[in-house]
Design an enzyme around this catalytic site. Structure first.
Site, PDB file in Angstrom:
ATOM      1  N   HIS A  43       0.840  -1.183   0.000  1.00  9.99           N
ATOM      2  CA  HIS A  43       0.000   0.000   0.000  1.00  9.99           C
ATOM      3  C   HIS A  43       0.883   1.243   0.000  1.00  9.99           C
ATOM      4  CE1 HIS A  43      -3.462  -2.433   0.536  1.00  9.99           C
ATOM      5  NE2 HIS A  43      -3.206  -2.781   1.790  1.00  9.99           N
ATOM      6  N   THR A  44       0.260   2.356  -0.352  1.00  9.39           N
ATOM      7  CA  THR A  44       0.989   3.627  -0.305  1.00  9.39           C
ATOM      8  C   THR A  44       1.464   3.897   1.114  1.00  9.39           C
ATOM      9  OG1 THR A  44      -0.361   4.518  -2.097  1.00  9.39           O
ATOM     10  CG2 THR A  44       0.847   6.099  -0.752  1.00  9.39           C
ATOM     11  N   GLN A  45       2.761   4.148   1.260  1.00 14.61           N
ATOM     12  CA  GLN A  45       3.317   4.355   2.594  1.00 14.61           C
ATOM     13  C   GLN A  45       3.712   5.798   2.863  1.00 14.61           C
ATOM     14  OE1 GLN A  45       6.455   1.376   2.599  1.00 14.61           O
ATOM     15  NE2 GLN A  45       5.108  -0.043   3.686  1.00 14.61           N
ATOM     16  N   GLN A  46       3.559   6.644   1.889  1.00 11.65           N
ATOM     17  CA  GLN A  46       3.817   8.061   2.111  1.00 11.65           C
ATOM     18  C   GLN A  46       3.080   8.865   1.049  1.00 11.65           C
ATOM     19  OE1 GLN A  46       7.854   9.214   1.401  1.00 11.65           O
ATOM     20  NE2 GLN A  46       8.057   7.958  -0.426  1.00 11.65           N
ATOM     21  N   TRP A 150      -4.294   9.611   2.818  1.00  6.18           N
ATOM     22  CA  TRP A 150      -3.339  10.513   3.462  1.00  6.18           C
ATOM     23  C   TRP A 150      -3.833  11.961   3.400  1.00  6.18           C
ATOM     24  CZ3 TRP A 150       0.964   8.623   5.933  1.00  6.18           C
ATOM     25  CH2 TRP A 150       1.273   7.281   5.703  1.00  6.18           C
TER      26      TRP A 150
END
Length: 267
Positions: A43-46, A150
């Protein structure tokens, strides 16, 4: 996984990685895994392309919000015409900081929600409190799946003669106040907003509210490296929602004047 909104879009310290997010796989494999030692679904981590602060206050006639038009690619001021204030129906505006692609996903969710609500034709419409409740569930659900959106969001609205202003972030954290700010604005602009607004919510005029937000946006332009001198202001009153065209921060110094001054000093 850095979940602090004030750090999004800012240069990282390669010597210290508190969350163990680097290096990130360049091409993560999202299909079925057969290798017992594979990393599985990634998954997108930032956040990548990010917006910074959103400001919002209550005033006598409703809610007023402000956000600049910049979306940064790390420390690069990449996109300078992004609208981060999104009207939802006739009574609500949401403002977003954080990842802009995730915000586009949230916009699509809300647009679909409003279409479904309209097709019901039952005489009811979703107001700001319902929109905020929906977003809080969406954000908490995605956080629980370890795949958060995010964003830090401010939801403002006016319905049934009542003002509504509340916050929700990528963890599903929610709270309400008469002044709210996201990103770096929660450090720099929030004290200015509290001093000017708290206790005066029922007497502040529209012109006074605009001046308060304009002054705060100017301070952010001076102090926040991820801000821009172009911003928009949204008003939500009994008459509905209006979002202004982009306006510029009025400064007492220009680049041309700086160049002329530098040339005079070197002669």
């Amino acid at each position: 996984m850095d979940h602090f909104p004030t750090n999004w879009g800012r240069p990282r310290n390669d010597a210290f990685d508190a969350y163990g997010t680097y290096p990130i796989s360049q091409r993560p494999y999202n299909g079925p895994t057969t290798d017992a030692f594979s990393d599985g679904i990634q998954h997108t981590q930032q956040p990548i392309v990010t917006g910074t602060s959103v400001l919002a206050i209550k005033y006598k006639d409703g809610i007023m919000m402000a956000a600049d038009n910049l979306a940064s690619y790390g420390s690069l001021a990449r996109f300078k015409d992004i609208q981060r204030l999104h009207p939802v129906g006739n009574n609500t505006v949401i403002g977003a900081g954080g990842d802009m692609s995730d915000f586009q996903y949230i916009q699509a969710l809300l647009d679909q929600l409003m279409i479904e609500e309209f097709t019901e034709q039952d005489g009811h419409s979703l107001g700001p409190s319902e929109i905020h409740e929906y977003l809080s569930h969406v954000m908490y659900s995605r956080r629980s799946k370890m795949d958060p959106l995010w964003n830090s969001l401010i939801v403002g609205g006016f319905k049934d003669e009542k003002r509504f202003l509340s916050y929700v972030d990528l963890l599903g954290t929610t709270y309400s106040a008469s002044t709210l700010a996201t990103g770096y604005g929660s450090y720099i602009a929030q004290p200015l907003l509290r001093k000017a607004v708290e206790g005066n919510e029922d007497v502040l005029t529209e012109d006074e509210a605009v001046k308060i937000l304009e002054q705060s946006m100017k301070v952010l332009f001076y102090r926040d490296a991820r801000s821009l001198n172009k911003y928009q202001i949204a008003k939500i009153t009994a008459d509905g929602v209006s979002v202004s065209e982009s306006r510029s921060v009025e400064t007492h110094w220009s680049f041309a004047e700086g160049i002329r001054g530098y040339g005079a000093q070197t002669q």
